[in-house]
Motif scaffolding. Structure first.
Motif, PDB file in Angstrom:
ATOM      1  N   ILE A  20      -1.089 -54.882 -33.998  1.00 33.19           N
ATOM      2  CA  ILE A  20       0.093 -55.306 -34.566  1.00 33.19           C
ATOM      3  C   ILE A  20      -0.308 -56.581 -35.326  1.00 33.19           C
ATOM      4  N   VAL A  34      -4.659 -46.844 -35.151  1.00 38.86           N
ATOM      5  CA  VAL A  34      -3.316 -47.425 -35.346  1.00 38.86           C
ATOM      6  C   VAL A  34      -3.216 -47.428 -36.695  1.00 38.86           C
ATOM      7  N   PHE A  77      -0.878 -48.460 -27.181  1.00 36.07           N
ATOM      8  CA  PHE A  77      -2.108 -49.229 -27.639  1.00 36.07           C
ATOM      9  C   PHE A  77      -1.829 -50.799 -27.173  1.00 36.07           C
ATOM     10  N   SER A  78      -2.616 -51.582 -27.437  1.00 34.53           N
ATOM     11  CA  SER A  78      -2.430 -53.059 -27.135  1.00 34.53           C
ATOM     12  C   SER A  78      -1.944 -53.655 -28.278  1.00 34.53           C
ATOM     13  N   VAL A  79      -1.456 -54.962 -27.879  1.00 33.38           N
ATOM     14  CA  VAL A  79      -0.730 -55.895 -29.048  1.00 33.38           C
ATOM     15  C   VAL A  79      -1.580 -56.212 -30.112  1.00 33.38           C
ATOM     16  N   GLN A  80      -2.940 -56.078 -29.984  1.00 31.49           N
ATOM     17  CA  GLN A  80      -3.916 -56.612 -31.098  1.00 31.49           C
ATOM     18  C   GLN A  80      -3.514 -55.739 -32.234  1.00 31.49           C
ATOM     19  N   ALA A 113       3.484 -52.320 -28.507  1.00 30.92           N
ATOM     20  CA  ALA A 113       2.261 -51.789 -28.112  1.00 30.92           C
ATOM     21  C   ALA A 113       2.432 -50.993 -26.926  1.00 30.92           C
ATOM     22  N   LYS A 114       3.216 -50.979 -25.922  1.00 32.65           N
ATOM     23  CA  LYS A 114       3.094 -50.054 -24.856  1.00 32.65           C
ATOM     24  C   LYS A 114       3.959 -48.761 -25.478  1.00 32.65           C
ATOM     25  N   ALA A 174       6.333 -57.836 -29.297  1.00 36.73           N
ATOM     26  CA  ALA A 174       4.843 -57.403 -29.377  1.00 36.73           C
ATOM     27  C   ALA A 174       4.527 -56.423 -28.022  1.00 36.73           C
ATOM     28  N   ARG A 175       4.845 -56.819 -26.823  1.00 33.67           N
ATOM     29  CA  ARG A 175       4.362 -55.863 -25.758  1.00 33.67           C
ATOM     30  C   ARG A 175       4.866 -54.723 -25.888  1.00 33.67           C
ATOM     31  N   ILE A 181       3.368 -48.286 -36.549  1.00 35.03           N
ATOM     32  CA  ILE A 181       3.988 -49.617 -35.812  1.00 35.03           C
ATOM     33  C   ILE A 181       5.584 -49.629 -36.482  1.00 35.03           C
TER      34      ILE A 181
END
Lengths: 181, 181
Positions: free
Chosen positions: B43, B6, B38-41, B33-34, B29-30, B11
């Motif tokens: 970010i 990422v 990817f996941s929220v991490q 990410a979606k 965040a979610r 982002i």
DNA sequence: AATGTTATATAACAAATGTAATTTAAGTAA
DNA sequence: TTACTTAAATTACATTTGTTATATAACATT
């Protein structure tokens, strides 16, 4: 049964007050209840849900707005209305945002603005004062409303530090420019 | 160590896109990410918190706005800018709301608007075309900006159904009225 | 006074969101 | 190959808010 301590009007009054002070988003069940000094339960006995309460607050806000404007209209109807709208944006910023920056009734053309806001007396006064054709009056009316909305929006969103005199001057300039064009 | 999948730019790009499509409030965040897949991490490895991400989105939005406007300025600078602003309100409604109905940099007077938005070329062109005094140019400039802002705001909040031609006509009317006043 | 009705209070649940802790696993260096 | 580093995923926790379920208690009716 126990006597009713809470009244629907009280709820609306407080919700409107909260909107004026802290903005429409600040209106939620717990805060309203806290400010009433009661629990959230009575809210749900008077309103099916928060959405319904908020819709009612919008209607209250619109009544407040109408009263605000009309109480400030004096001799020069159109210009007075313009000044009143700017004052509303400055001194009732949160209500202004609710009514005009979030929920504005869908307009399809500038003529709709005229239909919607059109004040019979204002146009009559204008046509007597300047003896202009109907079509011209309508143009002046629409354009001053648009200009006023520009001033009001800038004041409401920009921190509200434009003094009353300055906005009065610019409104009058625009008014004269439209009349004389 | 695993290769970085990422990128901070990704982002921001996606968050700006989400703002354009669904509004600034839809950025969380979610969802970001979606849409990235990817996941929220990631970010939180690029931004200290969502507030920081949102601030960056605002800056991106402002860049987008500047590009939008300047790419539409041609012969008649001031009027082109006015038309472009209205187009921005109509076709980039969510960005318009973010930049001009929520976050507007605090203005203290209409002269500040001139300082802030003031386009040297536009005023120069205007003074050459109409040979008006500096003070007058400034007035025309400020008033057209205010008027334009009125049109744009009405379009952005009112459902965006005023056709381009109609808004072009009213802008020109106002422009002429201000010039000739 | 006993009982039932109901307005209000309390407490609990659900969903959305921010964020941190923990786990997983990809690549690197020994 | 093995151990380490770290990006990313997963999981968990906290907070906010709407909403509902249950409890309480005030009043009316008998």
């Amino acid at each position: 049964m126990p006597k009713q301590k809470v009244d629907q009007k009280d709820i609306l009054k407080i919700a409107l007050q909260m909107t004026r002070e802290d903005g429409f988003e600040s209106v939620n069940a717990r805060k309203v209840a806290k400010r009433m000094g009661f629990s959230v339960q009575p809210i749900y006995s008077y309103f099916s849900n928060m959405e319904a309460l908020k819709e009612s607050v919008c209607q209250e806000a619109m009544r407040f707005y109408n009263h605000f404007i009309y109480s400030r209209v004096d001799k020069d109807i159109l210009l007075d209305m313009a000044r009143a709208n700017v004052a509303f944006a400055k001194y009732e910023t949160n209500l202004f945002k609710l009514l005009f920056l979030q929920k504005l009734n869908g307009l399809n053309s500038f003529d709709d603005i005229y239909e919607w806001m059109g004040d019979k007396q204002a146009t009559k006064q204008l046509s007597e004062k300047f003896s202009l054709p109907e079509e011209k009056i309508k143009d002046v009316y629409i354009m001053l409303i648009v200009f006023t909305h520009g001033v009001a929006t800038m004041i409401a969103t920009g921190g509200a530090n434009i003094c009353d005199e300055e906005s009065a001057v610019i409104l009058e300039k625009a008014y004269n420019a439209f009349i004389n064009s």
